[in-house]
Design an enzyme around this catalytic site. Structure first.
Site, short mmCIF file in Angstrom:
data_model
loop_
_atom_site.label_atom_id
_atom_site.label_comp_id
_atom_site.label_asym_id
_atom_site.label_seq_id
_atom_site.Cartn_x
_atom_site.Cartn_y
_atom_site.Cartn_z
N ALA A 246 73.33 25.91 28.07
CA ALA A 246 72.51 27.10 28.36
C ALA A 246 71.95 27.14 29.78
CB ALA A 246 71.37 27.20 27.35
N ALA A 247 71.21 26.11 30.17
CA ALA A 247 70.52 26.15 31.45
C ALA A 247 71.51 26.19 32.61
CB ALA A 247 69.58 24.95 31.59
N ARG B 258 76.29 36.48 39.88
CA ARG B 258 75.99 37.91 39.92
C ARG B 258 75.49 38.33 41.30
NH1 ARG B 258 75.84 40.04 34.55
NH2 ARG B 258 75.49 38.35 33.08
N SER C 96 78.03 26.52 26.91
CA SER C 96 77.11 27.60 26.49
C SER C 96 77.11 27.88 25.00
CB SER C 96 77.47 28.90 27.22
OG SER C 96 77.06 28.80 28.55
N CYS D 288 71.02 25.19 18.11
CA CYS D 288 70.19 25.59 16.97
C CYS D 288 71.01 26.08 15.80
CB CYS D 288 69.23 26.70 17.39
SG CYS D 288 68.24 26.24 18.79
N ASP E 223 66.67 21.37 28.85
CA ASP E 223 66.07 20.30 28.04
C ASP E 223 65.75 19.03 28.82
OD1 ASP E 223 66.38 22.06 25.99
OD2 ASP E 223 67.82 20.87 24.85
N ARG F 290 39.70 38.06 11.88
CA ARG F 290 38.37 38.37 11.33
C ARG F 290 37.69 37.11 10.80
NH1 ARG F 290 39.06 43.27 7.22
NH2 ARG F 290 37.60 41.90 6.13
#
Lengths: 459, 459
Positions: B12-13, B23, B42, B46, B289, B448
């Site tokens: 991911a990272a 991009r 990628s 999880c 991570d 509350r």
């Protein structure tokens, strides 16, 4: 001698105020009398469609606290089927009519809690003695509709006039009872609580469900046979109907207030201050569907009759009446509903509201999913954000989707309440696990898209 | 000549950084090489429990973008099965070993993206050649476990050591595959990501599901037969096991960094600044991570390895590497999971964290329901709030309940992110409709209650 509080209206706002005041003041300090013209106290109007559909047994289950509970537990002198017909602010008295036994009583007050609620909007053609035409606001309204639906000859064709929440929910409810249902909407789209592009998704779902949705048609009258409604007359001809439900919204029930000289605000509802006091009239309080609230985003007074506000406001009023301190800090227009399994959430300003309030803004619509793409049962979710330009401050949000779509609006409501920009929102630390969200939550995906549009408008 | 970015770690990272940088910069401006020692890029770690349970087909479905996509669409030179074994910061080179073909390559970099992720914590007894003991972090780990579970002799008895998210989720997954499952936890309670009172609700659900939960027991070793694990040895005797899964958490994979002289922070993970730069080492970036983040509530650096942070951080790093401007503003510790249908959400500080950070606080637990009480399918929901005393500022929240419990934490996360007090929170305008909430949302009821305890501690 004990002070005396008189409550007009025995539903959420009035009875929350009564019970909150009682928590702070015993009977020797405060006497409380509550007048309610109907048969029920403290009930869920929002539950009526589920009672009509048969999903919920009613009406008892929809009652949070009945008159006996208020009498015993909160020592409130609840007078059911008593309609207050006059308020004398000079003599500090109310005049109430006993709808069962007849006759009138006058009762003195020190504090007056005005909580009459709202009334369904009835166009001229619906002011009729013809049977089978129903407005929908109180449990008594719900009971009358169900009696009619279960009576003989058994109604088979329903027409709902107007496509607000109640109209849409009751269309589905009557469909579930086996009626054929037509929803007639004067505007281009029902569900005008969300922008048209989002409403379209809801209308698609209604049609798929089997509701005949007819838009852009005004209703001009009704036809009857033997005193029973037989059709709704529209600009495009009659639509046969054995039962007609009005879904045109509600208006604040302010008749008594106006007659007594209690001033209304620009929205047509009663003006109150932060503590739910009527300005200029010491000891006169108002709360619930009959008052206007400050919309925190537009800065304008608005009439938004919802149980969640009524409960909060009643609690605030009761705390203050009881000698405590509480304020109602306004609303941001959050609401959720569903059509079948399609969930709808909204908060803040729609495009038209943002324009009316004078904002410049961008709006983006982001498509994503309610769960990780690979997780079973993943369904599309559409999130629309409206953000001020160039500040990026969130102005409003709308969500349409399946499981776990509607209440995601609360995350956006909390962001909106706190004045977050869409830039800030992209950093929010939201929960992620495959059964509950993609790794970028739909809320974050929408915020990212809004940032892109704000900073790179050419893309 | 084009600048060159080298990415260590293809999940991911690292790959978010690569694609974000691409991009902004075409190939003539920026060359990108990514080294990944495993077989996948990628992917969703999880999702592994749902692959193991059979709910999700794997591993392909868990891959968001495969190497070919990165090569073609993002023009990244992805080198799979290449393990980086050294970083020479002086010569600005990395040394990578080809795990398939053999041999090493040296590659020069201008920018280095360190995204090695995390490794399962393996106690000494688990450093073994015995087969059938699995840590769980990568898709390759998941594949190895599934191969073992499907091999012969077919494992029937599973022991999960440690009760974090992965441990709890894998216990359920293996149960669903038909194994008998024992979860062994050294502490008094598994699920220590929430306070003990809330964890108890989760443990009850696990036991009801059929997981044997044994707490307060340390594991000291394993027994084997023919090179295969046969039991887990504990202080209270052996527990037979054909498969052992470690659920003791993960530690940042910092070996390479330490060897190269990249400094670690107090949490043991790599320190980065707001833009994901390693301080003092120009052109060296880290994310995911393997890094530590600022906990916005405690003000402390923490190691919280979650895909949602890794994706955000990778995007921030990639934007900056590509010449843009982005910052990562820290975390508040939001996480969600489920045990069967019981949902768990948490954000902010637990009681022990609040104490460790030096806060004085009150905590309240409020019982309510996920829907209006009368609506079919209504289930209990427990909300715990921890609020600073006397300010009332929210410090943390935990939710345990059924349908629509977990993601309600996002509303609390947004409140927490914005520094709201519980007093403020009672005014929040949250969505209400009978299928989605009681008229006082569980979040409001909890707020509350916290206000009551703060202002009237004697009650």
């Amino acid at each position: 001698m004990a002070q005396r509080l008189i409550v007009i209206g025995g539903n959420a706002a009035g009875m929350s105020a009564a019970s909150q005041a009682r928590r702070r003041c015993g009977r020797d300090e405060l006497e409380i009398i509550a007048f309610e013209r109907g048969h029920f106290t403290s009930y869920s109007s929002c539950g009526i469609p589920y009672w009509v559909s048969g999903l919920v047994d009613g009406p008892e289950k929809l009652v949070a606290r009945d008159p006996e509970t208020f009498r015993r537990r909160f020592e409130v002198d609840v007078r059911m089927r008593h309609e207050v017909v006059g308020i004398d602010l000079d003599r500090r008295e109310v005049i109430a009519r006993d709808l069962v036994g007849g006759g009138e009583v006058r009762e003195r007050f020190d504090d007056l809690m005005y909580a009459t609620g709202a009334l369904p909007i009835r166009p001229a053609w619906a002011e009729t003695n013809v049977h089978g035409v129903f407005g929908m606001q109180t449990l008594d309204d719900g009971a009358a509709l169900i009696d009619w639906l279960e009576g003989e000859p058994r109604p088979r064709r329903a027409v709902v006039v107007g496509g607000g929440y109640i109209g849409v929910e009751l269309a589905e409810a009557m469909l579930q009872r086996g009626l054929t249902v037509t929803l007639v909407e004067k505007a281009d789209q029902p569900m005008s609580t969300v922008d048209e592009d989002m409403a379209e998704l809801v209308v698609d779902a209604m049609r798929e469900l089997g509701v005949h949705v007819r838009t852009g048609i005004g209703v001009t009258g009704i036809e009857e046979r033997d005193g029973r409604v037989s059709a709704v007359v529209t600009e495009e001809g009659p639509i046969p109907a054995d039962v007609v439900v009005l879904g045109l919204g509600v208006r604040p029930d302010t008749g008594l207030a106006e007659a007594a000289g209690i001033p209304l605000g620009p929205s047509g509802a009663i003006r109150v201050d932060r503590r739910m006091r009527v300005p200029g009239l010491p000891g006169v309080w108002a709360a619930g569907d009959c008052v206007e609230c400050l919309h925190r985003i537009s800065g304008m007074p608005v009439h938004v009759p919802l149980g969640t506000h009524a409960n909060k406001q009643g609690r605030v009023a009761g705390t203050n009446i009881g000698g405590g301190y509480a304020t109602f800090m306004g609303i941001i227009g959050t609401a959720v509903t569903k059509v079948c399994d399609l969930e709808v959430g909204r908060t803040g300003l729609r495009e038209r509201d943002a324009s009316a309030a004078g904002f410049e803004f961008v709006s983006v619509v982001a498509e994503s999913t309610n769960r990780a793409g690979y997780y079973p049962g993943t369904r599309p979710m559409t999130v629309k954000l409206i953000a001020e330009r160039p500040s990026g401050r969130l102005l409003g949000a709308q969500i349409v989707g399946w499981s776990e779509a509607a209440k995601r609006i609360d995350t956006l409501a909390a962001a909106l309440w706190n004045g977050m920009t869409v830039d800030d929102m992209t950093a929010l630390d939201l929960g992620y696990a495959p059964p509950y969200a993609p790794v970028w939550d739909p809320v974050l995906i929408a915020a990212r898209k809004a940032v892109d549009v704000l900073h790179h408008p050419s893309r």
